[in-house]
Design an enzyme around this catalytic site. Structure first.
Site, PDB file in Angstrom:
ATOM      1  CB  ILE A   1      -0.695 -41.402  62.516  1.00  0.00           C
ATOM      2  CG1 ILE A   1      -1.236 -39.975  62.327  1.00  0.00           C
ATOM      3  CG2 ILE A   1      -1.749 -42.328  63.088  1.00  0.00           C
ATOM      4  CD1 ILE A   1      -2.423 -39.900  61.359  1.00  0.00           C
ATOM      5  CB  SER A   2       1.655 -37.813  66.450  1.00  0.00           C
ATOM      6  OG  SER A   2       3.010 -38.064  66.201  1.00  0.00           O
ATOM      7  CD  GLN A   3      -2.489 -37.985  72.661  1.00  0.00           C
ATOM      8  OE1 GLN A   3      -1.352 -38.298  73.026  1.00  0.00           O
ATOM      9  NE2 GLN A   3      -3.417 -37.551  73.501  1.00  0.00           N
TER      10      GLN A   3
END
Length: 224
Positions: free
Chosen positions: A70-72
């Site tokens: 899950i992206s920053q």
């Protein structure tokens, strides 16, 4: 400071942690209040593994399994802000790499429709489960090869890639509507990657702007 969050629904701590995360994004340079408000609507802890839920509101990428992340939060906000800047909204939106469903949920508050493609079937089922409690009527998920887009519902006003391409995917550029925008990480896995913004001009040409350094998993063809 790394913040560990008690995400028990009764505690209310997650709500406060999410608000603090939004404040950090604002301090770090995210200026579009519509984007910040959308991020504040989505309980990020519901999209990560239970063992990592206490870290959900850190500004960091987290593993999802299947060699995906899950992206920053800052990167999510930055890419969406690039798409929506100076426009009333995202319009009809294509997301390539639905992952856990978090980014699609955020974009649902800014888009008329979000079509999110995921190539890993088991991860897509996780996304469905994560999104179901939110009851977002304008999000549609599809198990497919995102590198070729979704021609049957094209063109798109906005396209966002959550995986790094080694070259601009022509099939996706071709599915951009007049005035449409696409934002993607460009570069090789383990090497230099940058955010690239592509904009279809009134004469049909594509304007390219190269922006921030990032780190994403690679864009892969096919499904599994």
């Amino acid at each position: 400071m790394i913040e560990r969050v008690n995400v028990s629904p009764a505690s209310g701590t997650a709500v406060r942690a999410r608000a603090r995360m939004v404040d950090r994004l604002r301090t770090d340079g995210i200026r579009d209040e519509r984007v910040l408000a959308a991020i504040n609507q989505v309980p990020r802890h519901q999209f990560v593994e239970e063992a990592l839920a206490s870290r959900a509101y850190e500004d960091t990428a987290l593993p999802l399994g299947f060699q995906q992340t899950i992206s920053q939060p800052f990167v999510v906000a930055r890419m969406i802000e690039l798409l929506v800047a100076g426009r009333p909204g995202l319009g009809r939106t294509l997301e390539v790499g639905a992952g856990c469903g978090y980014q699609a949920a955020v974009m649902s508050f800014l888009a008329s429709d979000v079509y999110a493609i995921e190539r890993i079937g088991k991860l897509l089922e996780k996304a469905r489960g994560n999104l179901r409690p939110l009851r977002l009527p304008n999000v549609r998920l599809k198990h497919a090869d995102g590198s070729i887009g979704l021609l049957e519902v094209a063109p798109f006003d906005s396209i966002i890639l959550a995986a790094a391409a080694t070259a601009t995917p022509k099939a996706l550029v071709d599915q951009l509507a007049p005035g449409g925008r696409m934002v993607l990480p460009l570069g090789r896995a383990g090497g230099d990657q940058i955010i690239v913004l592509l904009e279809r001009q009134s004469n049909g040409s594509i304007k390219e702007t190269r922006l921030d350094a990032v780190r994403f998993v690679p864009l892969l063809p096919g499904t599994e």
